[in-house]
Scaffold this motif. Structure first.
Motif, PDB file in Angstrom:
ATOM      1  N   ALA A   1      49.176  32.913  37.229  1.00 57.04           N
ATOM      2  CA  ALA A   1      48.398  34.139  37.018  1.00 57.04           C
ATOM      3  C   ALA A   1      49.033  35.252  37.831  1.00 57.04           C
ATOM      4  O   ALA A   1      49.246  35.109  39.034  1.00 57.04           O
ATOM      5  N   GLN A   2      49.313  36.397  37.175  1.00 55.70           N
ATOM      6  CA  GLN A   2      50.011  37.499  37.832  1.00 55.70           C
ATOM      7  C   GLN A   2      49.355  38.839  37.516  1.00 55.70           C
ATOM      8  O   GLN A   2      48.872  39.064  36.406  1.00 55.70           O
ATOM      9  N   GLY A   3      49.371  39.747  38.523  1.00 51.96           N
ATOM     10  CA  GLY A   3      49.053  41.144  38.312  1.00 51.96           C
ATOM     11  C   GLY A   3      47.593  41.526  38.360  1.00 51.96           C
ATOM     12  O   GLY A   3      47.261  42.713  38.277  1.00 51.96           O
ATOM     13  N   SER A   4      46.694  40.559  38.490  1.00 56.77           N
ATOM     14  CA  SER A   4      45.263  40.830  38.408  1.00 56.77           C
ATOM     15  C   SER A   4      44.778  41.680  39.575  1.00 56.77           C
ATOM     16  O   SER A   4      45.325  41.637  40.677  1.00 56.77           O
ATOM     17  N   SER A   5      43.684  42.447  39.335  1.00 54.25           N
ATOM     18  CA  SER A   5      43.067  43.222  40.413  1.00 54.25           C
ATOM     19  C   SER A   5      42.172  42.337  41.280  1.00 54.25           C
ATOM     20  O   SER A   5      41.799  42.732  42.392  1.00 54.25           O
ATOM     21  N   SER A   6      41.804  41.176  40.789  1.00 54.98           N
ATOM     22  CA  SER A   6      41.108  40.147  41.556  1.00 54.98           C
ATOM     23  C   SER A   6      41.186  38.847  40.765  1.00 54.98           C
ATOM     24  O   SER A   6      41.274  38.877  39.532  1.00 54.98           O
ATOM     25  N   ILE A   7      41.163  37.711  41.477  1.00 56.77           N
ATOM     26  CA  ILE A   7      41.178  36.410  40.816  1.00 56.77           C
ATOM     27  C   ILE A   7      40.034  35.578  41.371  1.00 56.77           C
ATOM     28  O   ILE A   7      39.925  35.380  42.586  1.00 56.77           O
ATOM     29  N   THR A   8      39.186  35.086  40.462  1.00 60.91           N
ATOM     30  CA  THR A   8      38.121  34.154  40.822  1.00 60.91           C
ATOM     31  C   THR A   8      38.372  32.864  40.063  1.00 60.91           C
ATOM     32  O   THR A   8      38.385  32.844  38.833  1.00 60.91           O
ATOM     33  N   LEU A   9      38.599  31.791  40.811  1.00 64.07           N
ATOM     34  CA  LEU A   9      38.976  30.512  40.224  1.00 64.07           C
ATOM     35  C   LEU A   9      37.903  29.485  40.549  1.00 64.07           C
ATOM     36  O   LEU A   9      37.541  29.294  41.718  1.00 64.07           O
ATOM     37  N   ALA A  10      37.369  28.834  39.510  1.00 66.45           N
ATOM     38  CA  ALA A  10      36.304  27.852  39.697  1.00 66.45           C
ATOM     39  C   ALA A  10      36.554  26.681  38.754  1.00 66.45           C
ATOM     40  O   ALA A  10      37.573  26.613  38.073  1.00 66.45           O
ATOM     41  N   GLY A  11      35.606  25.741  38.711  1.00 65.42           N
ATOM     42  CA  GLY A  11      35.757  24.598  37.828  1.00 65.42           C
ATOM     43  C   GLY A  11      36.538  23.468  38.472  1.00 65.42           C
ATOM     44  O   GLY A  11      37.010  23.559  39.609  1.00 65.42           O
ATOM     45  N   ASN A  12      36.681  22.372  37.722  1.00 63.93           N
ATOM     46  CA  ASN A  12      37.386  21.168  38.188  1.00 63.93           C
ATOM     47  C   ASN A  12      38.782  21.165  37.595  1.00 63.93           C
ATOM     48  O   ASN A  12      38.963  20.912  36.401  1.00 63.93           O
ATOM     49  N   MET A  13      39.775  21.445  38.437  1.00 66.01           N
ATOM     50  CA  MET A  13      41.135  21.653  37.959  1.00 66.01           C
ATOM     51  C   MET A  13      42.079  20.511  38.289  1.00 66.01           C
ATOM     52  O   MET A  13      41.966  19.868  39.330  1.00 66.01           O
ATOM     53  N   SER A  14      43.027  20.300  37.369  1.00 64.15           N
ATOM     54  CA  SER A  14      44.153  19.420  37.635  1.00 64.15           C
ATOM     55  C   SER A  14      45.359  19.982  36.899  1.00 64.15           C
ATOM     56  O   SER A  14      45.217  20.606  35.850  1.00 64.15           O
ATOM     57  N   SER A  15      46.536  19.772  37.469  1.00 61.48           N
ATOM     58  CA  SER A  15      47.749  20.319  36.870  1.00 61.48           C
ATOM     59  C   SER A  15      48.883  19.310  37.026  1.00 61.48           C
ATOM     60  O   SER A  15      49.050  18.710  38.090  1.00 61.48           O
ATOM     61  N   GLU A  16      49.657  19.155  35.954  1.00 63.06           N
ATOM     62  CA  GLU A  16      50.849  18.310  36.025  1.00 63.06           C
ATOM     63  C   GLU A  16      52.038  19.078  36.588  1.00 63.06           C
ATOM     64  O   GLU A  16      53.090  18.493  36.832  1.00 63.06           O
ATOM     65  N   GLY A  17      51.871  20.368  36.810  1.00 66.66           N
ATOM     66  CA  GLY A  17      52.924  21.200  37.381  1.00 66.66           C
ATOM     67  C   GLY A  17      52.418  21.952  38.592  1.00 66.66           C
ATOM     68  O   GLY A  17      51.606  21.442  39.368  1.00 66.66           O
TER      69      GLY A  17
END
Length: 244
Positions: free
Chosen positions: A90-106
């Motif tokens: 995620a790039q360039g945002s004026s604010s970032i709100t991240l929630a939830g149950n996350m998983s990433s292979e990268g």
């Protein structure tokens, strides 16, 4: 162009999705993008103002998610699953709100506009490298990262910001934690455990009232101010160095 709003309900299927709403257009994902049995391919937002996803997301193995926007980014919500088959950027945002149950292979990389705030209140149970770079903006981590039973997670966690608040559990069973703070670094988490090293390199002050352990070493460039009425502990097999 200035663009117009895009609202997208639930979709699924193995195809790549690319969206452009223009400089003033917003994108609202109102339904789940993919399912565990029928994930999407890649997701790319190449231009938008505000972007909001409050349902789940599933992408196929190796499929990346990239969000480039200039307004607020709200990604995920409590109890919803965000399963990235590849990396998340995620790039360039004026604010970032991240929630939830996350998983990433990268990797998971958040790079908002300099001075923009990052707020994380969810959980991340798998990733390779996590980078939150807010420039001079604030970072608040009240969610949890890692799980002692998951083996290597993640390789490294890097945080760069103004004021940084570490409130939630962080368990890195295979990497290092580095913090570069220009404002106050506040550590009140009852459980930060790193099998590698912990390093604070910023010019900002450090307020400590949590529990921090690192197998290799713990290093603070700045002196610690221990919070009153808090149970605080530092432990490491290697060296523990604090600023003077």
């Amino acid at each position: 162009s200035s663009g117009a709003d895009i609202t997208l309900a639930a979709v699924k299927g193995l195809f790549n999705l690319q969206l452009q709403a223009g400089t003033n257009g917003n994108i609202f994902f109102t339904g789940s993008l993919g399912t565990s049995s029928s994930p999407l391919g890649s997701l790319e937002v190449i231009q938008a103002k505000d972007v909001s996803l409050t349902s789940g997301l599933f992408t196929s193995v190796g499929a990346d998610v990239t969000i480039v926007n200039t307004g607020a980014l709200l990604f995920g919500s409590s109890g919803k699953t965000l399963a990235f088959g590849g990396s998340f950027l995620a790039q360039g945002s004026s604010s970032i709100t991240l929630a939830g149950n996350m998983s990433s292979e990268g990797d998971i990389t958040l790079e908002p506009a300099s001075g923009a705030a990052i707020t994380f209140s969810g959980s991340i149970t798998n990733a390779q490298t996590i980078t939150f770079d807010a420039g001079t903006g604030s970072i608040t981590l009240s969610g949890s990262m890692g799980n002692s039973g998951l083996g290597t997670f993640p390789a490294n966690l890097s945080l760069t910001g103004g004021s940084i608040d570490l409130e939630g559990s962080i368990i890195l069973s295979g990497g290092n934690l580095s913090v570069n703070n220009s404002g106050v670094l506040s550590i009140t988490s009852s459980n930060i455990s790193v099998t590698g090293s912990f390093e604070q390199t910023g010019s900002g002050a450090v307020s400590f009232g949590g529990n921090l352990s690192a197998t290799e070493s713990i290093s603070f460039l700045q002196p610690l101010t221990v919070l009153e009425l808090q149970s605080a502990s530092l432990s490491s097999v290697g060296n523990i160095v604090t600023g003077k």
